[in-house]
Design a protein around this motif. Structure first.
Motif, PDB file in Angstrom:
ATOM      1  N   LEU A 294       0.828  -1.209   0.000  1.00  0.00           N
ATOM      2  CA  LEU A 294       0.000   0.000   0.000  1.00  0.00           C
ATOM      3  C   LEU A 294       0.859   1.254   0.000  1.00  0.00           C
ATOM      4  CD1 LEU A 294      -2.727  -1.048   2.616  1.00  0.00           C
ATOM      5  CD2 LEU A 294      -3.063  -0.760   0.165  1.00  0.00           C
ATOM      6  N   LEU A 295       1.903   1.254   0.800  1.00  0.00           N
ATOM      7  CA  LEU A 295       2.782   2.421   0.889  1.00  0.00           C
ATOM      8  C   LEU A 295       3.510   2.659  -0.428  1.00  0.00           C
ATOM      9  CD1 LEU A 295       3.979   4.626   2.708  1.00  0.00           C
ATOM     10  CD2 LEU A 295       5.739   2.990   3.397  1.00  0.00           C
ATOM     11  N   LEU A 300       4.337   5.761  -5.399  1.00  0.00           N
ATOM     12  CA  LEU A 300       4.526   5.763  -6.849  1.00  0.00           C
ATOM     13  C   LEU A 300       3.449   6.583  -7.544  1.00  0.00           C
ATOM     14  CD1 LEU A 300       5.566   2.050  -7.535  1.00  0.00           C
ATOM     15  CD2 LEU A 300       7.025   4.085  -7.517  1.00  0.00           C
ATOM     16  N   GLN A 301       2.215   6.478  -7.077  1.00  0.00           N
ATOM     17  CA  GLN A 301       1.146   7.275  -7.677  1.00  0.00           C
ATOM     18  C   GLN A 301       1.385   8.761  -7.467  1.00  0.00           C
ATOM     19  OE1 GLN A 301      -2.274   5.485  -5.785  1.00  0.00           O
ATOM     20  NE2 GLN A 301      -2.790   4.334  -7.607  1.00  0.00           N
ATOM     21  N   LEU A 302       1.769   9.131  -6.262  1.00  0.00           N
ATOM     22  CA  LEU A 302       2.023  10.542  -5.992  1.00  0.00           C
ATOM     23  C   LEU A 302       3.260  11.043  -6.724  1.00  0.00           C
ATOM     24  CD1 LEU A 302       1.297  10.638  -2.142  1.00  0.00           C
ATOM     25  CD2 LEU A 302      -0.149  11.509  -3.984  1.00  0.00           C
ATOM     26  N   ARG A 303       4.208  10.150  -6.968  1.00  0.00           N
ATOM     27  CA  ARG A 303       5.479  10.565  -7.580  1.00  0.00           C
ATOM     28  C   ARG A 303       5.390  10.643  -9.096  1.00  0.00           C
ATOM     29  NH1 ARG A 303       9.200  12.441  -9.511  1.00  0.00           N
ATOM     30  NH2 ARG A 303      11.434  12.214  -9.091  1.00  0.00           N
ATOM     31  N   PHE A 304       4.719   9.688  -9.729  1.00  0.00           N
ATOM     32  CA  PHE A 304       4.741   9.607 -11.181  1.00  0.00           C
ATOM     33  C   PHE A 304       3.390   9.903 -11.831  1.00  0.00           C
ATOM     34  CE2 PHE A 304       8.149   6.764  -9.699  1.00  0.00           C
ATOM     35  CZ  PHE A 304       9.228   7.359 -10.329  1.00  0.00           C
ATOM     36  N   VAL A 305       2.309   9.320 -11.284  1.00  0.00           N
ATOM     37  CA  VAL A 305       1.008   9.498 -11.922  1.00  0.00           C
ATOM     38  C   VAL A 305       0.548  10.943 -11.822  1.00  0.00           C
ATOM     39  CG1 VAL A 305      -1.386   8.723 -11.941  1.00  0.00           C
ATOM     40  CG2 VAL A 305       0.443   7.099 -11.405  1.00  0.00           C
ATOM     41  N   GLU A 306       0.856  11.610 -10.712  1.00  0.00           N
ATOM     42  CA  GLU A 306       0.383  12.982 -10.527  1.00  0.00           C
ATOM     43  C   GLU A 306       1.009  13.949 -11.536  1.00  0.00           C
ATOM     44  OE1 GLU A 306      -0.562  15.966  -6.781  1.00  0.00           O
ATOM     45  OE2 GLU A 306       1.167  14.640  -6.701  1.00  0.00           O
ATOM     46  N   ARG A 307       2.105  13.573 -12.149  1.00  0.00           N
ATOM     47  CA  ARG A 307       2.713  14.439 -13.158  1.00  0.00           C
ATOM     48  C   ARG A 307       1.788  14.671 -14.346  1.00  0.00           C
ATOM     49  NH1 ARG A 307       8.989  12.229 -13.774  1.00  0.00           N
ATOM     50  NH2 ARG A 307       9.693  12.782 -11.652  1.00  0.00           N
ATOM     51  N   LYS A 308       0.919  13.704 -14.613  1.00  0.00           N
ATOM     52  CA  LYS A 308       0.012  13.815 -15.764  1.00  0.00           C
ATOM     53  C   LYS A 308      -1.330  14.430 -15.393  1.00  0.00           C
ATOM     54  CE  LYS A 308       2.133   9.818 -18.026  1.00  0.00           C
ATOM     55  NZ  LYS A 308       1.906   8.510 -18.672  1.00  0.00           N
TER      56      LYS A 308
END
Length: 312
Positions: A294-295, A300-308
């Motif tokens: 979960l962590l 990873l979502q906050l680091r990479f997905v949020e860029r888009k």
């Protein structure tokens, strides 16, 4: 030697500094403590303390109910990752999470597009779509278990009416996973639909009208404009639904009590601790593995997905 002009003398004086710990600052600080400390204490006692205790328990060879335990260090983790069931549990967790998250979000978006139209009855339809999400998971599981039961279920009765036999939803491991996934998506797509609907209704209408005047049809406006503008909503739903799916328990517990083909990480931890094994330390290790997953997914979502994500 002449004296300096009064203006120069005043400018040369250092301006008085405001005390850093004034009465107002002290009062605001104590108000902050009065409001924040109870919440921080509750979070520490009911979230972080159990987490730390669980990590400690995962290093023990401890049978639930026993008064003694043996420290084994990383032995429980080694046992889990080297066991033949580890790949099955991790694979089941991955399949359940990916399908339920993708299915809930895709169907939720389609339902939101339908509910966003200005036709009669949309208010009732919104309530009906969202209702399963707020229902008890135990109640929903019992109702759908009656529907899927291959002996006396509603679906079996309908199939017998057309001369067909009901699939063994409960006894077949693969069909059991399909059954639980279908019910979970049905229960949670209303949440995704309502959140997507709120995002659709917050889109700038002047931009949409300008695109329509330029000749863009509905599909092009949706793909090229609505979807990019919905990226904050999609990102929010991706995080919340993924974390929720990884922790899904009630439907699995009610519909497949023995975990026949539906043993996700959280349910495997439950079976190991409260099933026939009573392996509390081993169960704690599985829970720590789930927490680590979960962590990592959240980071990873906050680091990479949020860029888009396109924030207005």
């Amino acid at each position: 030697m002449t004296d300096r002009p009064p203006a120069v003398a005043e400018a040369g004086k250092a301006s008085p500094r405001r005390p850093r710990w004034s009465g107002r600052t002290r009062r605001d600080f104590f108000v902050f403590l009065a409001l924040a400390l109870p919440n921080l204490a509750l979070i520490a006692v009911f979230t972080y303390l159990p987490l730390i205790n669980n990590i400690y328990y995962s290093t023990l060879d401890w049978t639930l109910g026993s008064a003694s335990a043996t420290v084994v260090g990383l032995g429980n983790y080694i046992t889990f990752f080297t066991s033949p069931d580890a790949a099955n549990v991790l694979g089941t967790t991955a399949v359940f999470t990916l399908v339920t998250v993708g299915g809930s979000m895709a169907l939720g978006l389609l339902v939101a597009l339908a509910l966003n139209s200005k036709v009669r009855g949309t208010t009732f339809a919104r309530s009906a779509v969202f209702a399963p999400y707020v229902l008890s998971g135990v109640g929903v599981g019992l109702v759908w278990l009656f529907i899927f039961d291959p002996g006396y279920g509603v679906l079996a009765w309908l199939l017998r009416g057309i001369g067909q036999q009901s699939p063994q939803w409960i006894n077949d491991p693969q069909l059991s996973l399909v059954m639980v996934i279908l019910v979970y998506v049905w229960k949670n797509l209303g949440y995704c639909a309502v959140v997507f609907l709120a995002g659709l209704q917050s889109l700038p209408q002047d931009v949409m009208e300008a695109a329509a005047l330029d000749g863009a049809n509905g599909f092009r406006r949706f793909v090229n404009m609505s979807l990019p503008l919905l990226s904050p909503t999609t990102f929010f739903l991706l995080i919340t639904t993924m974390l929720s799916s990884l922790q899904a328990f009630d439907l699995i517990r009610i519909m497949t009590p023995l975990g026949n083909g539906t043993s996700t990480l959280i349910y495997e931890a439950y079976l190991q601790a409260f099933g026939a094994f009573n392996r509390a330390g081993y169960s704690a290790a599985i829970s720590v593995v789930l927490f680590a997953i979960l962590l990592i997914i959240t980071v990873l979502q906050l680091r990479f997905v949020e860029r888009k994500v396109h924030y207005s």
